[in-house]
Design an enzyme around this catalytic site. Structure first.
Site: not given
Length: 275
Positions: A41, A45, A57, A77, A81, A93-94, A167, A169
């Site tokens: 991860k 990122h 990803h 969030r 974080k 969201c993940s 991010e 994605e």
């Protein structure tokens, strides 16, 4: 990148934000959404000179609704974080991960028929971790997969124009409904969520117009492009395939305030096209 991990037991309550960055192994993709490898991860990122938009990803975004009131469950969030803290966003969201049981890796056949059980299993795992919603309240067949979007954004609001984080994605959009919020268990994990709020469409519009509130870039994209139509026709969205598109990957550059990062990333897509 690392190789695909062996099946493992994932316990979000035993890991810190730093642990997730090092131990979670995301699905690395090409621009056609084909899984081509894996990465931590953290690596996926990091926005650096070598990877100015991180590593592409797979991700998912869940939108959970109360059928009785038409309200959507939002989360803010947590301030702790590492990426995009403090922002309001959709319910959850993940990322699907390599090596999970049940498996979270979907292939072309899963996408073609819209089943995407891997992404849905990942959503169930994270809805329990982040919001305390038990798996028995989230039947896998209750999730409706609608479409995918390819987006990127540097977390410049948190970390400045040279942000080392962001991010990048291909995001699977999932809807889920419950008859009433009263039958749903919701208890936010303090390391993941600072607040939750059920909102109507009008209340969300008011929130998003406020200069005092931050929203995630992916949530703004989905809201501006699709959400109002899908939400206004919620029963149709959930019971038919009218709004389903399993072939298009809609592509979006971020607004100018989310460009940059350590690699000075600029526009990636011509006219925010679709692939």
């Amino acid at each position: 990148m690392t190789s695909n991990g062996a099946p493992t037991t994932w316990d979000g309550n035993s890991m810190s934000q730093a642990d997730f960055m090092e131990k979670d192994t995301v699905l690395v993709l090409d621009r056609k959404d084909k899984v081509i490898g894996s990465a931590s991860k953290r690596a996926s990122h990091e926005f650096t000179a070598e990877t100015p938009r991180g590593i592409l990803h797979r991700a998912f975004s869940v939108f959970l609704f109360d059928e009785s009131t038409g309200e959507l469950l939002l989360q803010q969030r947590a301030s702790t974080k590492i990426t995009f803290p403090n922002v309001w966003t959709n319910t959850c969201c993940s990322h699907p991960l390599h090596g999970m049981v049940p498996a979270e890796v979907d292939g072309p056949d899963d996408l073609a028929d819209g089943s995407v059980k891997g992404v849905k299993h990942a959503a169930i795992r994270k809805l329990f971790h982040e919001l305390g919603i038990p798996a028995n309240e989230l039947p896998v067949d209750g999730f409706k997969f609608l479409t995918r979007l390819h987006y990127w954004a540097a977390d410049t609001i948190t970390h400045g124009k040279k942000s080392p984080w962001g991010e990048h994605e291909i995001d699977y959009v999932l809807f889920f409904t419950v008859k009433s919020k009263d039958e749903l268990t919701v208890k936010g994990h303090p390391d993941e969520v600072d607040a939750v709020k059920w909102v109507t469409q009008d209340e969300l519009k008011t929130m998003m117009a406020s200069p005092d509130l931050l929203f995630s870039p992916w949530f703004r994209i989905i809201t501006n492009r699709w959400l109002n139509t899908w939400w206004s026709e919620l029963n149709v969205t959930m019971t038919t395939d009218k709004h389903c598109d399993y072939t298009t990957i809609s592509a979006f550059d971020p607004p100018s305030e989310h460009m940059g990062g350590e690699g000075d990333a600029g526009p990636m897509f011509a006219d925010n096209d679709s692939t």
